[in-house]
Design a protein around this motif. Structure first.
Motif, short mmCIF file in Angstrom:
data_model
loop_
_atom_site.label_atom_id
_atom_site.label_comp_id
_atom_site.label_asym_id
_atom_site.label_seq_id
_atom_site.Cartn_x
_atom_site.Cartn_y
_atom_site.Cartn_z
N LYS A 51 0.85 -1.19 0.00
CA LYS A 51 0.00 0.00 0.00
C LYS A 51 0.88 1.24 0.00
N VAL A 52 0.51 2.22 -0.80
CA VAL A 52 1.27 3.47 -0.91
C VAL A 52 0.32 4.64 -0.74
N ALA A 67 4.07 2.56 -9.28
CA ALA A 67 4.56 1.18 -9.16
C ALA A 67 5.47 1.08 -7.95
N ALA A 68 5.61 -0.13 -7.45
CA ALA A 68 6.53 -0.42 -6.35
C ALA A 68 7.58 -1.39 -6.86
N ARG A 69 8.85 -1.01 -6.69
CA ARG A 69 9.95 -1.88 -7.10
C ARG A 69 10.58 -2.49 -5.86
N THR A 70 10.52 -3.80 -5.78
CA THR A 70 11.02 -4.50 -4.60
C THR A 70 11.94 -5.64 -5.03
N ARG A 71 12.91 -5.92 -4.19
CA ARG A 71 13.84 -7.01 -4.46
C ARG A 71 13.54 -8.15 -3.48
N GLU A 120 -2.80 -0.03 -8.33
CA GLU A 120 -4.10 0.52 -8.71
C GLU A 120 -4.56 1.53 -7.66
N PRO A 121 -5.31 2.56 -8.06
CA PRO A 121 -5.83 3.53 -7.07
C PRO A 121 -6.75 2.85 -6.06
N ASP A 122 -6.64 3.29 -4.83
CA ASP A 122 -7.49 2.79 -3.76
C ASP A 122 -8.72 3.68 -3.67
N ARG A 127 -5.18 9.70 -3.55
CA ARG A 127 -3.72 9.62 -3.66
C ARG A 127 -3.17 8.38 -2.94
N CYS A 128 -4.00 7.32 -2.82
CA CYS A 128 -3.56 6.06 -2.24
C CYS A 128 -3.62 4.98 -3.32
N PHE A 129 -2.68 4.06 -3.26
CA PHE A 129 -2.58 2.99 -4.25
C PHE A 129 -2.27 1.68 -3.53
N ARG A 130 -2.65 0.57 -4.16
CA ARG A 130 -2.41 -0.73 -3.56
C ARG A 130 -2.28 -1.78 -4.65
#
Length: 250
Positions: A51-52, A67-71, A120-122, A127-130
């Motif tokens: 969640k962002v 987008a979220a970039r995670t390793r 995607e927008p929440d 201004r929240c995304f998940r």
């Protein structure tokens, strides 16, 4: 005469303080973005929920792709075939780097996996995304004492891809991303990264592992079970299969 330089010095000092306050205010606004992540379900097969909340900086990112970039560490992976099926039904969208993954490899021979997860927008928050992504734990080596291994997921990097908007340089920094924007816009698009507050807590996957002192017992039981099952299968084939008694007796 002496008052003139003093007044000029005070004016310069006030201007410097005002500029410093503006910079600090801009930095505080830029750090208003927050990200949280959690692992849903239990066992080896989980869902990674990210969640962002962009906060104030999200005002400039209208119409952009988030987008979220995670390793992902070697102890956890994404099944590319499962991901392709989910993307075919528009349930999630992600890019895997590398895109060829050995889903059968144990943790000690696997490598890190870079995931770009489109969000995607929440509808419950402006201004929240998940976004959610199915992940799976890998098998680990037997341990000496603990009966579980810990796989730690670090906080992801928040990226925004804009094709029309020009984001402020104070909060957004150009980023190199080996993936296209997911929007319908065509033309030159630019990825940006934003400084944000990290996740409150690191997500930890607890993977059950065997104990090393049980290795001999496991090998013996496995061997006996294999011999027993093979004997039962052979007896069933000889009894119900189309074989001559001479073939089975051999």
């Amino acid at each position: 005469m002496a008052g003139g330089p003093r007044r000029r010095g005070e004016a310069v000092l006030r201007a410097g303080l005002a500029a410093l306050l503006c910079v600090l205010h801009a930095q505080a606004a830029c750090r208003d973005a927050t990200v949280t992540q959690e692992l849903l379900k239990e066992g080896f097969h989980r869902d990674l929920l990210v969640k962002v909340e962009l906060g104030v900086v999200g005002e400039d990112a209208g119409g952009c792709t988030v987008a979220a970039r995670t390793r992902l560490p070697p102890g956890i992976y994404v099944d590319p075939y499962e991901l392709a099926s989910l993307q075919q039904h528009n349930l999630t969208k992600a890019v895997l780097i590398p895109d060829v993954i050995d889903v059968e490899a144990p943790e000690y021979v696997a490598t890190d996996l870079l995931v770009l997860l489109y969000m995607e927008p929440d509808p419950r928050c402006s201004r929240c995304f998940r976004a959610a992504l199915p992940v799976h734990g890998r098998y680990h080596r037997p341990a000496e004492e603990s009966e579980e291994a810990l796989v730690v997921l670090k906080s992801p990097e928040i990226l925004v891809c804009c094709c029309e908007n020009h984001l402020s340089a104070e909060c957004w920094k150009p980023a190199e991303v080996e993936a296209p924007c997911s929007g319908k816009n065509v033309g030159p698009c630019q990825w940006y990264s934003v400084t944000h507050k990290p996740a409150y807590e690191e997500s930890i996957l607890h993977v059950p592992v065997g104990l090393r002192q049980h290795s001999s017992l496991v090998c013996v039981v496995t061997l006996l079970a294999t011999v027993l099952c093979s004997s039962l299968i052979l007896a069933a084939v000889c009894k119900y299969g189309h074989f001559s008694p001479m073939t089975c007796s051999e």
